[in-house]
Design an enzyme around this catalytic site. Structure first.
Site, short mmCIF file in Angstrom:
data_model
loop_
_atom_site.label_atom_id
_atom_site.label_comp_id
_atom_site.label_asym_id
_atom_site.label_seq_id
_atom_site.Cartn_x
_atom_site.Cartn_y
_atom_site.Cartn_z
CB SER A 191 -0.93 0.03 1.22
OG SER A 191 -1.72 -1.13 1.26
N1 SAH Z 1 -0.85 -4.32 3.94
C1 SAH Z 1 -0.28 -4.91 2.76
C2 SAH Z 1 -1.29 -4.87 1.64
C3 SAH Z 1 -1.07 -5.94 0.65
S1 SAH Z 1 -2.28 -6.03 -0.63
C4 SAH Z 1 0.99 -4.20 2.34
O1 SAH Z 1 1.09 -2.98 2.55
O2 SAH Z 1 1.86 -4.84 1.77
C5 SAH Z 1 -3.57 -6.95 0.15
C6 SAH Z 1 -3.24 -8.35 0.57
O3 SAH Z 1 -4.46 -8.95 1.00
C7 SAH Z 1 -2.69 -9.25 -0.53
O4 SAH Z 1 -1.48 -9.79 -0.11
C8 SAH Z 1 -3.77 -10.33 -0.69
O5 SAH Z 1 -3.23 -11.61 -1.01
C9 SAH Z 1 -4.40 -10.32 0.68
N2 SAH Z 1 -5.76 -10.88 0.72
C10 SAH Z 1 -6.75 -10.79 -0.21
N3 SAH Z 1 -7.85 -11.44 0.21
C11 SAH Z 1 -7.56 -11.97 1.44
C12 SAH Z 1 -8.27 -12.75 2.38
N4 SAH Z 1 -9.53 -13.15 2.17
N5 SAH Z 1 -7.66 -13.11 3.53
C13 SAH Z 1 -6.38 -12.72 3.79
N6 SAH Z 1 -5.66 -11.97 2.93
C14 SAH Z 1 -6.23 -11.60 1.78
#
Ligand code: SAH
Length: 219
Positions: free
Chosen positions: A64
């Site tokens: 993010s």
């Molecule tokens: N906070 C993270 C955001 C990553 S993007 C950062 O700054 O790096 C969002 C993430 O949510 C991805 O890695 C994706 O695989 C995960 N995600 C999507 N659906 C999900 C679910 N149902 N349960 C857990 N993680 C999930």
């Protein structure tokens, strides 16, 4: 795995930019000036680490944007030692920021590759978040550390997951982007134990990768 003088300087500039964008929570700003964001991405992207932009990570996901991390962390309005459940570990950057704010962090990721790599990275950098592979729509059911003081979702959810609301303490706060292609950032305050007993505040549009159900075990 170096954090040089130059990195620290760039980080200070990033934090000043966040201040300029209206982030005022001193714990959030202190945490973001401490966490080496450049270590949470591929080294070829390192030169962009302290710009205010989202960047690609493994499995087609994104780390993010710093201003979004700051905004969500501020909306959480958390006190040190509180228990926080994060859905969407991804790169682990948001996780590390929450740890640096003095919170007890439980984080769930559905992609096995990301879960494995990020768990290792966080422990190597001495952030002691508890990492889980699972479907964040369900929260943390099999290993129940809840209920949580705070819940933060860092992927776009179709709706507010009921199971997550149940795992939030009464008086607790959930920060969640809700919507399909684009989302609206919501801050939900749980007022009582009944399903409809919550307050909802809206904080404008945003763009996250989708929250998908079912775990992708990879391989
Ligand atoms: N906070 C993270 C955001 C990553 S993007 C950062 O700054 O790096 C969002 C993430 O949510 C991805 O890695 C994706 O695989 C995960 N995600 C999507 N659906 C999900 C679910 N149902 N349960 C857990 N993680 C999930």
């Amino acid at each position: 795995m170096e954090d040089t003088f130059k990195h620290r300087g760039l980080r200070e500039q990033m934090v000043n930019l966040l201040r300029g964008k209206g982030i005022g929570d001193s714990r959030v700003l202190a945490a973001m000036s401490a966490v080496p964001r450049h270590l949470f991405m591929d080294t070829v992207l390192e030169y962009l680490a302290y710009e205010d932009r989202a960047l690609p990570i493994a499995c087609g996901q994104t780390i993010s944007q710093p201003s979004m991390v700051a905004f969500q962390s501020e909306l959480l309005d958390a006190e040190p030692e509180m228990k926080v459940l994060e859905i969407g570990t991804g790169s682990g950057y948001q996780t590390a920021v929450l740890c640096a704010m003095g919170l007890k962090v439980y984080t769930v990721e559905r992609q096995k590759e990301l879960y494995t790599a990020t768990k290792k990275l966080l422990s190597r950098l001495n952030y002691n978040a508890k990492c889980f592979l699972g479907d964040g729509y369900k929260g943390l059911t099999e290993v129940d550390y809840g209920p949580y003081d705070r819940i933060i979702i860092t992927c776009g959810a179709r709706e507010v997951p009921r199971q997550l609301l149940r795992q939030l303490k009464t008086g607790g706060v959930m920060v969640i982007p809700v919507g399909d292609e684009t989302q609206e950032m919501l801050r939900i305050v749980k007022m009582g134990e009944k399903e409809n007993e919550f307050l909802q505040q809206r904080y404008g549009n945003c763009n996250f990768v989708p929250m998908l159900d079912k775990v992708n075990f990879g391989g």
